[in-house]
Design an enzyme around this catalytic site. Structure first.
Site, PDB file in Angstrom:
ATOM      1  N   HIS A   1      37.619  43.909  42.871  1.00  9.86           N
ATOM      2  CA  HIS A   1      36.576  43.809  44.190  1.00  9.86           C
ATOM      3  C   HIS A   1      37.261  42.774  45.243  1.00  9.86           C
ATOM      4  CE1 HIS A   1      34.760  40.268  41.152  1.00  9.86           C
ATOM      5  NE2 HIS A   1      35.883  39.895  42.159  1.00  9.86           N
TER       6      HIS A   1
ATOM      7  N   HIS B   1      30.307  34.886  43.609  1.00  9.92           N
ATOM      8  CA  HIS B   1      31.186  33.904  43.984  1.00  9.92           C
ATOM      9  C   HIS B   1      30.688  32.750  44.777  1.00  9.92           C
ATOM     10  CE1 HIS B   1      33.418  37.482  43.498  1.00  9.92           C
ATOM     11  NE2 HIS B   1      34.729  37.042  43.116  1.00  9.92           N
TER      12      HIS B   1
ATOM     13  N   HIS C   1      45.348  38.227  38.630  1.00 13.36           N
ATOM     14  CA  HIS C   1      45.615  37.401  39.960  1.00 13.36           C
ATOM     15  C   HIS C   1      45.217  36.151  39.367  1.00 13.36           C
ATOM     16  CE1 HIS C   1      41.180  38.401  39.984  1.00 13.36           C
ATOM     17  NE2 HIS C   1      41.032  37.537  40.875  1.00 13.36           N
TER      18      HIS C   1
ATOM     19  N   GLU D   1      38.124  37.778  34.842  1.00 11.41           N
ATOM     20  CA  GLU D   1      37.084  38.603  35.599  1.00 11.41           C
ATOM     21  C   GLU D   1      37.226  40.005  34.593  1.00 11.41           C
ATOM     22  OE1 GLU D   1      36.911  37.152  39.935  1.00 11.41           O
ATOM     23  OE2 GLU D   1      37.957  39.152  39.674  1.00 11.41           O
TER      24      GLU D   1
END
Ligand SMILES: [Fe+2]
Length: 317
Positions: free
Chosen positions: A12, A59, A194, A241
Site C-alpha cells: 500500500h 498511519h 521496507h 506490516e
C-alpha cells in the site's frame, strides 16, 4: 450463506497513491508498477465481489499515539478518505456494510478475539491505495461496500503472525454464518520489505519477500511461526506490516489456487508485492456438507448468545 471466495495481498505504498493522483502512471518508473496490476483489475472486474474486507493499517490518520487499538473493525455506513497532510485523496468515500460488519464483530468477539468496534473513522492510503490497484480509479463510487479492519503495526507490540492467522479463521467463521448469500473478497495489505528511517533506510530483501509469498501460497502455517524480530531483521522495521497478510490467508482454505503474483522493486524504497489466492471451494455454496453444518452450528451459537444478551439486558442486570 455468505462466503469468502478469494484473498488479495497487496502493498500500500503511499507514493503509488500520489502517482495515481498526479497523473504519473504512464511514466516509466511507475508504469513498471501499475502494469503489474492490470491482470488483477481484470480479475476483480470479473470476480465482482459483493463485499470486500480490507485488512490494513492506519498511519496516524484515524488513531494516534494517544489511542491505538490492536484490531479495529469499521462498522460505519461510510469512511471518508483522510487528510494525510496534503488534503484527502481524490477517491470516492468508502461505503461500509454495517450489517455484515456488526455480525463479524459479534461473531469474532464471542469467538474470543477482542476487536475494537469503530463507528466513525477516516481511512488513509493504507486502505485506498490497494483499492485503486484492484478496482482502478472510479470517480463517484467504489464497486462494492468495504469493511475496513485496521491492525496496529505501528507501535510495539503488534499482534503476532499466529494471532493474525487465527483471527482470519474467526473472520471466516463469522462470514460463513451470515445468512445472506454474499461473495466476499478479503485483502491483506502492507509491506513487503521496507525500512523508512534509520541506518538501514531503504532496506529491501527480495529473497525473503519471495519466500514469504511462496509460503503464503503453499505453507502459511510456517509463516505463523516467524517472530517479530525476524520480520524486523529480514524485512526492515516496516516489514512487520506483512503480518496483516496472514489475516487474509487465515480466512482462506488450507489449500488455495494461486491465480496471480507480481513483485517489483523498488517503489519509493519499498518492495511491491501482490498475490491473488482463490479458495478451491469458491464456486460451490456451501463448500461441503461438513463446513455447511459447522457454519450453521456457529450461527446457532451466535443466536443463543444474542438471546441471552437480550434477556440480561431486559432484566437490567
Ligand atoms: Fe504502511
Amino acid at each position: 450463506m455468505a462466503k469468502i471466495i478469494a484473498g488479495v495481498g497487496s502493498s500500500h505504498v503511499p507514493a503509488i497513491g500520489a502517482a495515481l493522483d498526479n497523473g504519473k502512471t504512464e511514466e516509466p518508473y511507475w508504469k513498471r508498477v501499475f502494469s503489474g496490476f492490470e491482470k488483477s483489475k481484470a480479475w476483480m472486474a470479473e470476480t465482482k465481489p459483493d463485499v470486500a474486507i480490507v485488512v490494513y493499517n492506519d498511519h496516524a490518520s484515524a488513531f494516534s499515539m494517544e489511542m491505538i487499538p490492536t484490531f479495529a473493525l469499521g462498522c460505519a455506513a461510510e469512511f471518508p478518505p483522510a487528510d494525510e497532510g496534503w488534503g484527502p485523496r481524490p477517491v470516492p468515500v468508502v461505503k461500509g456494510h454495517p450489517a455484515l460488519a456488526a455480525h463479524i464483530a459479534q461473531s469474532v468477539i464471542l469467538d474470543e478475539f477482542d476487536l475494537t468496534i469503530v463507528n466513525k473513522m477516516e481511512v488513509d492510503h493504507g486502505l485506498t491505495v490497494p483499492m485503486n490497484l484492484l478496482f482502478g480509479q472510479p470517480k463517484d463510487h467504489w464497486p462494492c461496500p468495504v469493511i475496513p479492519l485496521a491492525v496496529n503495526v505501528v507501535m510495539y507490540p503488534p499482534p503476532t503472525g499466529h494471532r493474525c492467522y487465527m483471527l482470519g479463521k474467526a473472520i471466516r467463521r463469522a462470514v460463513e454464518s451470515y445468512p445472506e448469500d454474499l461473495r466476499v473478497v478479503i485483502f491483506g495489505t502492507g509491506g513487503l520489505s521496507h525500512q523508512i528511517s534509520g541506518p538501514r533506510a531503504g532496506l529491501i530483501n527480495s529473497k525473503w519477500d519471495k519466500s514469504f509469498l511462496d509460503n503464503l501460497s503453499k505453507d502459511p502455517k510456517k509463516l505463523t511461526r516467524i517472530p517479530h524480530l525476524e520480520y524486523m531483521r529480514e524485512a526492515g522495521a516496516e516489514g512487520i506490516e506483512m503480518v496483516m497478510w496472514l489475516i487474509m490467508r487465515g480466512a482462506l482454505d488450507d489449500k488455495v489456487d494461486e491465480v496471480y503474483r507480481f513483485y517489483t522493486v523498488p517503489a519509493s524504497n519499498t518492495a511491491v508485492g501482490h498475490i491473488i489466492l482463490e479458495n478451491k471451494s469458491k464456486g460451490k455454496r456451501p463448500s461441503t456438507a461438513k463446513s455447511a453444518a459447522k457454519s450453521k452450528a456457529h450461527g446457532r451459537r451466535l443466536a443463543a448468545a444474542r438471546k441471552t444478551t437480550h434477556r440480561i439486558a431486559s432484566k437490567g442486570t
